[in-house]
Each structure stands twice: as C-alpha cells, then as structure tokens.
Design a protein around this motif. Structure first.
Motif, mmCIF file in Angstrom:
data_model
loop_
_atom_site.group_PDB
_atom_site.id
_atom_site.type_symbol
_atom_site.label_atom_id
_atom_site.label_comp_id
_atom_site.label_asym_id
_atom_site.label_seq_id
_atom_site.Cartn_x
_atom_site.Cartn_y
_atom_site.Cartn_z
ATOM 1 N N GLY A 139 0.914 -1.409 -0.001
ATOM 2 C CA GLY A 139 -0.103 -0.073 -0.057
ATOM 3 C C GLY A 139 0.742 1.374 0.107
ATOM 4 O O GLY A 139 0.176 2.246 -0.065
ATOM 5 N N GLY A 140 2.121 1.245 0.137
ATOM 6 C CA GLY A 140 2.950 2.552 0.209
ATOM 7 C C GLY A 140 4.140 2.256 0.592
ATOM 8 O O GLY A 140 5.036 1.385 0.209
ATOM 9 N N VAL A 141 4.885 3.097 1.318
ATOM 10 C CA VAL A 141 6.351 3.268 1.889
ATOM 11 C C VAL A 141 6.382 3.212 3.357
ATOM 12 O O VAL A 141 5.411 3.862 4.050
ATOM 13 N N GLU A 142 7.490 2.623 3.917
ATOM 14 C CA GLU A 142 7.728 2.727 5.164
ATOM 15 C C GLU A 142 9.162 3.227 5.440
ATOM 16 O O GLU A 142 9.973 2.696 5.081
ATOM 17 N N PHE A 143 9.174 4.022 6.539
ATOM 18 C CA PHE A 143 10.429 4.635 6.919
ATOM 19 C C PHE A 143 10.528 4.109 8.270
ATOM 20 O O PHE A 143 9.791 4.122 9.133
#
Length: 594
Positions: A139-143
C-alpha cells in the motif's frame, strides 16, 4: 530563495497531541512525535540537511498565500493554479483506543486552473541524528529507524531511495492528489475515501467546537482564531497547553537566545485557561486545574515554573550538537533550565485564572481550593525573597513585576474565598498590604517618572504594564500613565515594545534596544491593552494592526518581531503572544461604539 523561510511564513496544524508547521512553499519543516516535546521527525526548520521534511507543491519552489479554512485548524496554501490543504485528524480528547497512538498528517493537493506539474518529496530524520530508511510495503512506503515506523500512503506513484520518497506528476483542472503521513500507520489501511472522510470529520469537529465559543461581535473572527490556536496547543489528555510547539527559533538571528518552549508553563497555560473560560469552554479549564492539582514540584513552591506534557518535572537542558540552527543561530537546545527557577509571578497568573474560572461559572472543586491556599501560603512566606522574574533571568533580584504578581496571588485567593462563602485568611490580607506598600515605595522611580524594573535600579521594564492589567492600580492612575509614557519613549520602536534596555538589565548584553533581541509580542500586546484601558483606543488599535500585518492571514503570532524589518522572531506560534493579543482585543472592543 533563502531555504530558511521567514518564521511568519508558517502555519500550525495539529491533533492536540503534537503539531506540525506548514511553510508557505508547501514544506512541512517541523513535526515532533508522538507528542509536542518528543522526537523530531521533520526538523528542516533548524537544519535543512539533517532535519527532515515533506514538500508538496509546484515543481518550481515558490511561496503561496496561506490562510486557515474558516472556523477550523486546516491550513490552505494557495498558488496561482494549485491549492494545498493540510490537517491532522482526531483532535478529540477521547479517541477510539485503537487510534490513541496515531499521529497522522493528511495532505491534499488540488489543481485550480489548467494542468500543472506537481512535486512531492519526503525525507524523515530522527532528532537530527538518524536517517529513516525507506522501503516498499503493501500500500505504500515505510520509513524505519530503530523501533519507530512512519507510514506513507499516496494516491499517486512514488519512487524511493534509501532515505526518501519522491514523485513528479501532472494534475488536470479539478483533480486532486492525497498523501497520508502517519507514525505507526499501515499504508495498506488507507485510501482516498478514508482521507476525504477524515478531512470532513476533522473540519466538522473544529466547527462544532467553535460554535460553542462566546460571541464577541466586533472582534469575533480574530478571537476565534486565537481560541483555535490555544486549543491546538493543548495536550488533549489533560488540556495542559504548551508554550509553543518549537524549540530554538532565535530571538536574534545569529544569536544564542534560542530556547525550548515545547512544555507547559504554569503562567502561559493559566493565561490561556482564563481566556478559554471567558470564551465559554470551562470544562477544558477544569481539566487543566485537575492536572495541576496532581503535579509534583522539585522546587520549594507548590508548583514549579514548567512541566513536560505528561507532568514530569525534569526538563534538563542540553545542547544538540551538529545542528545548523535556523539561519545559523546556535545553539539548538532541548529542555529548559527555567523549570528550577524561583518565579513568584507564576502563581499569580494561576490564582487570577482560578478566579476567572469561578466567576464565569466553572465547576469548583475542593482540590482547587487546596491548591490556591497552598499558593497563597507560599507567597506569604516567600514574597520578600528575590526571584528570576517574569523574564527568567539567570540572576535573581527584587523585580517589581514579581511583587505585583505576588500581590495578585493573595488578592485573588482572598476573593476566591469570599465567592465560596469563606473568610479569607488574615495573613493573606496583611501580606498583600505589605507588598503593596513596599512596591509603591521601592518600585517607583522619580528619575524615570515611572515604575522601575527592580528595586534600587532606575531602569524600565515592559513588565510594569502588569500593574494596570492585573488591577494593582487603576489604568488612569498618574503613575500608570507616567509608566506608559516612559515605555513609549524608551522601549518602543515602530510601535512594537521591547522588554527592557539590555545594557541596564542584570546579565544583559551591551547591545542597544532592538539589537539584543526583537520586540517582545506579549509585552506589545500588554501595551495595547493598557492603552485601551487608559482610553487611548485608537493608539491601541494601531499597535495591534502593526502586529497583525506581520502575521498576515493566518493570524498566529510568534514570540518576537524585528520592528524594523517587520518579520517574526522566536518560537512560533507562542501561546503567551496569542492569548495576550486576544486579551488586548477584548479590552479594545469593550464598550465599543459602532
């Protein structure tokens, strides 16, 4: 363009746990998580290389026009053909338990005219020291940094590298693009429909809250904005309001007067609570007083000067090495030494707040009585001692404003007792009379024709304006009017008031007024307030207009202003400034004649 944008080119969003600053170029350059006084996730405001940020705007970086959506805490940044909307959802005091730890920023970009190219980039850092590594997730990006996770969901595709995410894309007229940035959030749980739903629900919360405010017909819009700002800066679990959401924004560009205000000062929070009682939200004031009643103190007073938002007493001050500082202004500090100072005046602001709360129909509790009695009893035994004063100077002295506020503590404690049908303590009245007699003798300077800063020194201080504002003397008393004239003559530059002459003040630098630090906005608003009380309402209105012109459409105020350059200085938005502006505005429009 200077990468460090002017302080006044920022607006605040928040969820009443933490807050973020949105710059007029579409950059979020300040955000602490999970709370106001915690880790810095976006800190480019203080270091453009190591601080972290999220920018959303046109490909060519430029300043837009900022304002707030009416009756909300939603920031709008508009360019010719783009409109950016920023907010933080769930400002309610009581959240769904599943959302209690959520800290989310919603950003919506909308094309207003013909097709336009848009740029998005996000690069978090963790308290200037650790890079948050980016990776794809469902679903997206994780930092990730240590045990901390910041999720990013966008309605448009992004490219990632080791420490950031970026996108360039086109929007046609009427199209919109969303971004969700959330501490601990799973990007897979987000989509555009959820963003729109939360956008609308958050704005509805703020409009419902504003609808409960008391109406002041001649200044209602500005007072609403001040009330919203106060509510934004309140830590929702206890309604303890932080002095500012930022640290180390300088009082002089390139100087070292850079302090951490991300904590609750009893003085500032009490002023804001009194204002909220006046504006019709007594329940928030009651929660703040409840919180105070449960606090410990590491000094000999019943309450210390300031606390962390969770009530912890330790605010040990340290310098953060390796950070560039706003426009090169060093040091950058975390923590604040003022927590351990002796400041008698702090208790006076609390006692005044408690009386206003009671007088406006607040639900009084026995615990409040015990707290005010402890404050009054302490002042009876401590008022003869020197303190650090309202300006938190490192060297103690017998400051006139401190004596005035010690008198306020005892006066308000007695009046609260009378309202409750109790007999005030005799020793309170005796001590209050002694303070008044001594202050009128030792606090007056024949040489200045004004009240002085401290005993045995012929130097002026804007804090003497508290004398009429706190009803120590009537606003038309010749000594008050003489003090107004002296302050206008000696401490005012282009309508803005400086705290004191630094060369004549303890531990002051040998710099002229206007170069040691900026004009202090709370003192400027005290001045406008005192002018209004003295019947000089046109002069008072002119002072307020000068400050409003710098603040612009957002209507929020920093700590200080450079009177000549017409720009803000210091931490922003400053609670002390916002509340004193509101109090001056109310005084200006009392008995208003259309």
């Amino acid at each position: 363009m200077n990468i460090y944008l002017p302080i006044e080119k920022h607006a605040l969003i928040g969820d009443r746990r933490t807050g973020a600053l949105v710059a007029a170029d579409g950059t979020i350059d300040w955000w602490c998580v999970p709370d106001f006084d915690d880790h810095v996730a976006f800190g480019a405001l203080l270091d453009r290389e190591r601080g972290g940020f999220c920018r959303f705007g046109a490909v060519r970086r430029s300043l837009g026009e900022q304002c707030y959506l009416d009756s909300t805490a939603t920031v709008l940044t508009r360019w010719h053909d783009l409109e950016l909307t920023d907010l933080m959802p769930w400002p309610q005091r009581n959240r769904d338990p599943a959302l209690e730890e959520s800290r989310v920023i919603l950003r919506r970009m909308r094309a207003l005219g013909s097709g336009v190219s848009v740029h998005f980039v996000m690069r978090p850092r963790w308290t200037f020291e650790q890079v948050a590594r980016a990776s794809r997730c469902e679903g997206g990006v994780e930092f990730c940094v240590g045990d901390h996770r910041i999720g990013l969901w966008t309605s448009f595709p992004v490219e990632i590298d080791d420490d950031g995410a970026a996108a360039h894309f086109d929007l046609r007229a009427g199209e919109e693009a969303w971004a969700m940035i959330g501490l601990g959030e799973d990007p897979a749980a987000w989509d555009a429909a959820r963003c729109r739903e939360l956008h609308d629900a958050t704005n509805a919360y703020w409009r419902d809250w504003v609808a409960e405010l008391n109406i002041f017909p001649h200044a209602n819009t500005a007072l609403q904005r001040s009330a919203i700002t106060v509510h934004l800066l309140a830590h929702a679990p206890n309604d303890a309001v932080v002095a500012a959401p930022t640290t180390s924004l300088p009082e002089r560009i390139g100087g070292d007067r850079n302090y951490d205000y991300r904590y609750t000062w009893v003085r500032d929070a009490s002023l804001s609570a009194a204002f909220m009682a006046t504006m019709g939200h007594p329940r928030e004031v009651a929660r703040y007083l409840d919180w105070l009643c449960g606090l410990d103190s590491e000094v000999d007073a019943p309450l210390q000067v300031c606390y962390r938002t969770d009530g912890q007493t330790r605010l040990d001050e340290r310098t953060v090495d390796g950070v560039a500082g706003y426009c090169g202004s060093l040091p950058v500090r975390f923590g604040n030494r003022a927590a351990k100072q002796r400041q008698l005046g702090s208790l006076g602001f609390l006692a005044d707040c408690a009386l206003i709360f009671l007088a406006t129909g607040g639900e009084w509790k026995p615990e409040f009585t015990r707290l005010i009695r402890r404050c009054a009893d302490h002042v009876c035994g401590a008022w003869r001692e020197p303190d650090s004063g309202v300006w938190e100077l490192p060297e103690e002295a017998h400051f006139v404003a401190s004596k005035v506020m010690a008198w306020v503590t005892l006066d308000r404690a007695g009046r609260i007792a009378q309202r409750l049908g109790e007999a005030p303590e005799k020793r309170w009245k005796e001590a209050a009379d002694e303070i008044r007699a001594e202050m009128l003798e030792k606090g007056w300077s024949e040489k200045l024709g004004a009240f002085r800063q401290r005993y045995d020194a012929d130097s002026l201080d804007a804090a003497a304006l508290l004398i009429p504002l706190m009803d120590f003397l009537p606003p038309d008393d010749p000594r008050v009017l003489g003090t107004l004239d002296a302050i206008e003559r000696e401490l005012v530059i282009d309508g803005l008031v400086h705290r004191f002459d630094p060369a004549a003040t303890l531990d002051g630098a040998k710099l002229p007024i206007g170069e040691f630090e900026g004009a202090f906005l709370p003192a400027t608003f005290w001045y406008a307030h005192a002018l209004a009380l003295a019947g000089r309402k046109e002069d008072a209105a002119a002072v307020l207009r000068r400050c409003e012109e710098i603040a612009g459409a957002p209507g929020v105020f920093a700590e200080e202003a450079d009177a000549r350059r017409k720009t803000f200085l210091g931490n922003t938005p400053l609670l002390f400034s916002q509340v004193e502006y509101a109090r001056a505005l109310i005084a200006l429009h009392q008995n208003h004649t259309p």
